[in-house]
Design a protein around this motif. Structure first.
Motif, short mmCIF file in Angstrom:
data_model
loop_
_atom_site.label_atom_id
_atom_site.label_comp_id
_atom_site.label_asym_id
_atom_site.label_seq_id
_atom_site.Cartn_x
_atom_site.Cartn_y
_atom_site.Cartn_z
N ASN A 104 63.66 59.73 70.98
CA ASN A 104 62.60 58.76 71.27
C ASN A 104 61.93 58.29 69.98
N PHE A 105 62.66 58.42 68.86
CA PHE A 105 62.07 58.19 67.55
C PHE A 105 62.92 57.27 66.69
N HIS A 106 63.64 56.37 67.32
CA HIS A 106 64.61 55.51 66.67
C HIS A 106 63.97 54.14 66.48
N PHE A 107 63.76 53.72 65.22
CA PHE A 107 63.08 52.45 65.04
C PHE A 107 63.36 51.90 63.65
N SER A 108 62.93 50.66 63.44
CA SER A 108 63.06 50.01 62.14
C SER A 108 61.78 49.26 61.84
N GLN A 109 61.61 48.91 60.57
CA GLN A 109 60.40 48.23 60.14
C GLN A 109 60.70 47.44 58.88
N SER A 110 59.99 46.35 58.68
CA SER A 110 60.10 45.60 57.43
C SER A 110 59.88 46.54 56.25
N THR A 111 60.78 46.50 55.28
CA THR A 111 60.68 47.40 54.13
C THR A 111 59.38 47.19 53.38
N ASP A 112 58.95 45.94 53.22
CA ASP A 112 57.68 45.68 52.52
C ASP A 112 56.51 46.32 53.25
N GLU A 113 56.48 46.19 54.58
CA GLU A 113 55.39 46.78 55.35
C GLU A 113 55.43 48.30 55.28
N TYR A 114 56.63 48.86 55.37
CA TYR A 114 56.76 50.32 55.30
C TYR A 114 56.27 50.84 53.95
N ASN A 115 56.73 50.20 52.86
CA ASN A 115 56.34 50.67 51.53
C ASN A 115 54.84 50.57 51.32
N THR A 116 54.24 49.50 51.79
CA THR A 116 52.79 49.33 51.63
C THR A 116 52.04 50.44 52.33
N LEU A 117 52.40 50.74 53.56
CA LEU A 117 51.71 51.76 54.32
C LEU A 117 52.02 53.16 53.80
N ALA A 118 53.30 53.43 53.50
CA ALA A 118 53.71 54.77 53.09
C ALA A 118 53.16 55.14 51.73
N GLN A 119 53.07 54.17 50.81
CA GLN A 119 52.68 54.51 49.45
C GLN A 119 51.19 54.32 49.18
N THR A 120 50.53 53.51 49.99
CA THR A 120 49.12 53.26 49.73
C THR A 120 48.21 53.66 50.87
N GLY A 121 48.77 53.83 52.08
CA GLY A 121 47.94 54.13 53.24
C GLY A 121 47.12 52.94 53.68
N VAL A 122 47.52 51.74 53.27
CA VAL A 122 46.77 50.53 53.59
C VAL A 122 47.47 49.76 54.69
N THR A 123 46.72 49.31 55.69
CA THR A 123 47.27 48.48 56.74
C THR A 123 46.18 47.55 57.26
N ALA A 124 46.57 46.35 57.68
CA ALA A 124 45.59 45.40 58.23
C ALA A 124 45.13 45.90 59.60
N SER A 125 43.83 46.02 59.76
CA SER A 125 43.31 46.63 60.99
C SER A 125 41.82 46.38 61.11
N TYR A 126 41.29 46.62 62.31
CA TYR A 126 39.84 46.62 62.51
C TYR A 126 39.28 48.02 62.24
N GLY A 127 40.16 49.01 62.17
CA GLY A 127 39.72 50.38 61.92
C GLY A 127 39.71 51.27 63.13
N PHE A 128 40.29 50.80 64.27
CA PHE A 128 40.34 51.63 65.47
C PHE A 128 41.57 52.53 65.49
N SER A 129 41.40 53.72 66.02
CA SER A 129 42.52 54.51 66.51
C SER A 129 42.38 54.52 68.03
N TRP A 130 43.41 54.02 68.73
CA TRP A 130 43.32 53.82 70.18
C TRP A 130 43.99 54.93 70.96
N GLU A 131 43.43 55.22 72.11
CA GLU A 131 44.05 56.12 73.09
C GLU A 131 44.45 55.29 74.30
N PHE A 132 45.77 55.14 74.54
CA PHE A 132 46.26 54.35 75.65
C PHE A 132 46.33 55.21 76.91
N ILE A 133 45.40 55.00 77.82
CA ILE A 133 45.44 55.69 79.10
C ILE A 133 46.38 54.95 80.04
#
Length: 547
Positions: free
Chosen positions: A140-169
């Motif tokens: 259940n862990f098979h996926f792909s992502q834009s390399t630029d987006e992955y590198n930005t998040l993986a190396q800097t911890g930066v992502t465009a967001s409002y700052g929420f962590s959501w719980e989907f009920i």
């Protein structure tokens, strides 16, 4: 254990916050509309390359041969992109051969004609259709992502967001989406949106009941910004029955992996506590500071809140485990040993290095250079650890639990079962897309790694995947780190009495509405979001000893 050939270890997990992040029906991929062949497809230029069932050329024959090759220099590595003019068919032939060579369950993958699929849908079906003993999807862990987006998040911890962590009920009507927590200094935090706030409307669209495609599209666009500078209006119902309306503009948010570090005085003595959200490289310094605080305060108990931690760097998970256990308990012990498919029993197929156990790293790591330094990590050298978990506790988080139990450190689990991911992979770029395909399983010092359905807290464990502890539902009525919050309260009570509080022993409290099947249009789920990279997957990179 010598560390002269230290390798691997970055375990990034994906679990942005969906409930049942490790669930799945196990249905055939070919029946899934998202991966079904699109026929007829436009003719592809294959330059004489043909697909022959059961015959696999080396993946290197197709690597970097792209329908749309990149040019210039990779800003993250400084090296020129390896892409050359190719075709979509060659991209699919690369992933086919790469999967056949490195995928853990390569012999359970249907060898379908690449020409019948788009590039994305072909990769989506390059996985096993098998299920776990409980009937959940095996992979259940098979996926792909834009390399630029992955590198930005993986190396800097930066992502465009409002700052929420959501719980989907529930993601279908009547929908329910709760705020787990907000990133410090983010737009959501500065607006005062509290934990437990339930979303009612976004940009005046009824989040709970709207069942039109137009409405769902508008909700998805507003909830999950693709870049900074996007503005949305949110209406929440709060715990006290009041409503809160806020207008937020997305920003490039720097993820704060370690939060709410505190020392609690109680009947069990001094108990250290911290919320740990993801194993990214920027967490190393924050963990070191936290453990130095715990040493200065002379704690006797430790609670690590991993309830929303989907994983991350395996090396960092090893470091964290060392900081808990200390040198005496970890000396010459394996944190984790990787097992690849039967084509590669002795040599790592990605690095070409002989497979050796990953040790408990006792030194700081220069993650940018992939080097182990000579700076010793702090450690509290405890013989017992409390971990708070939910179904979004995955991968690297589970590796910590498994590794410490492998050296007979007492682990007490408070919360609900973890997601069940003893597997991992090396993120692999080809033609601007980074692919994540399960390549190994990790086992601890005792050789155990069979927890595909998660670690389960139990008052009377009978199986290795059952961990002594208490089943406690997530408590959204209190802030994380509040001693009255249900899971932390149970951990502190257990540390004091050795038993679970009576109120936590009621049936399967963790089986919530999210597990129920409902009709209606669904908004995006976290496992479908590109920004969810840190939730449910192990990722490895080589770590070398200092020269």
């Amino acid at each position: 254990m010598k560390v002269s050939t230290l390798r691997m270890a970055l375990l990034i997990m994906i679990s942005i916050g969906g409930v049942n992040g490790c669930g799945g029906s196990g249905s055939s991929n070919t029946n899934d509309k998202s991966v079904s062949p699109t026929t007829p497809l436009a003719p592809e230029t294959s330059q004489g390359i043909t697909w022959e069932p059961g015959v696999f050329e080396g993946a290197s024959n197709f690597a970097g041969r792209c329908a749309t090759p990149r040019s210039g220099v990779d800003p993250f590595t400084g090296a020129s992109y390896p892409d050359v003019e190719g075709s979509a068919f060659e991209e699919k032939m690369w992933m086919r051969s790469w999967t056949n060579n490195t995928y853990l369950w390569y012999d359970e993958v249907d060898d379908n004609n690449p020409a019948d699929f788009t590039v994305a849908s072909y990769f989506a079906q390059l996985k096993t259709n098998g299920v776990t003993p409980s009937g959940s999807a095996k992979d259940n862990f098979h996926f792909s992502q834009s390399t630029d987006e992955y590198n930005t998040l993986a190396q800097t911890g930066v992502t465009a967001s409002y700052g929420f962590s959501w719980e989907f009920i529930s993601s279908v009507p009547p929908r329910q989406l709760l705020v787990r927590y907000t990133e410090p200094n983010s737009p959501a935090a500065l607006a005062g949106v509290p934990r437990g706030a339930s979303l009612l409307r976004v940009n005046n669209v009824d989040f709970v009941n709207n069942n039109t495609q137009e409405g769902v599209d508008a909700l998805n666009q507003a909830l999950f910004p693709s870049q900074s500078g996007e503005t949305a209006v949110f209406e929440f119902a709060l715990i006290d029955g009041s409503t809160l309306n806020v207008t937020l503009t997305s920003q490039d948010i720097v993820v704060s992996p370690v939060q709410n570090v505190t020392v609690i005085d109680g009947a069990a003595g001094k108990t250290g506590y911290f919320q740990f959200n993801t194993f990214i490289r920027t967490a190393q310094s924050e963990l070191i500071a936290s453990f130095n605080t715990f040493i200065d305060e002379n704690i006797t108990e430790l609670v690590i809140d991993l309830r929303y931690n989907g994983g991350g760097l395996l090396a960092l998970a090893s470091q964290l485990s060392y900081m808990v256990a200390g040198p005496n308990q970890t000396n010459n012990m394996a944190f984790e040993t990787l097992q690849f498919n039967d084509k590669h029993p002795e040599v790592d197929p990605i690095t070409g290095v002989e497979i050796q156990p990953t040790p408990f790293y006792q030194y700081e790591i220069d993650y940018a250079a992939g080097l182990l330094t000579n700076t010793l990590l702090p450690s509290v050298s405890l013989t017992k650890l409390y971990v708070i978990t939910t179904g979004t506790t995955c991968s690297a988080s589970e590796a910590v639990i498994n590794a410490l139990r492998g050296i007979n450190l007492e682990v007490v689990q408070i919360g609900t079962p973890t997601c069940g991911k003893p597997y991992g992979f090396y993120p692999t770029d080809n033609c601007g897309t980074t692919y994540f395909s399960i390549q190994f399983q990790g086992v601890n010092e005792k050789g155990f790694g069979d927890y595909a359905d998660g670690f389960i807290p139990s008052s009377s464990p009978s199986f290795e995947y059952e961990v002594p502890g208490c089943i406690v539902p997530d408590d959204f009525s209190h802030a994380l780190g509040d001693v009255n919050e249900g899971m932390l309260f149970a951990a502190l009570a257990h540390a004091s009495t050795g038993a679970c509080p009576a109120t936590t022993l009621a049936g399967n409290a963790f089986e919530r509405a999210a597990g129920q099947h409902k009709d209606g249009l669904s908004i995006k789920r976290p496992d479908a979001l590109k920004s969810s990279i840190f939730l449910q997957n192990k990722i490895l990179v080589p770590i070398n000893a200092p020269k």
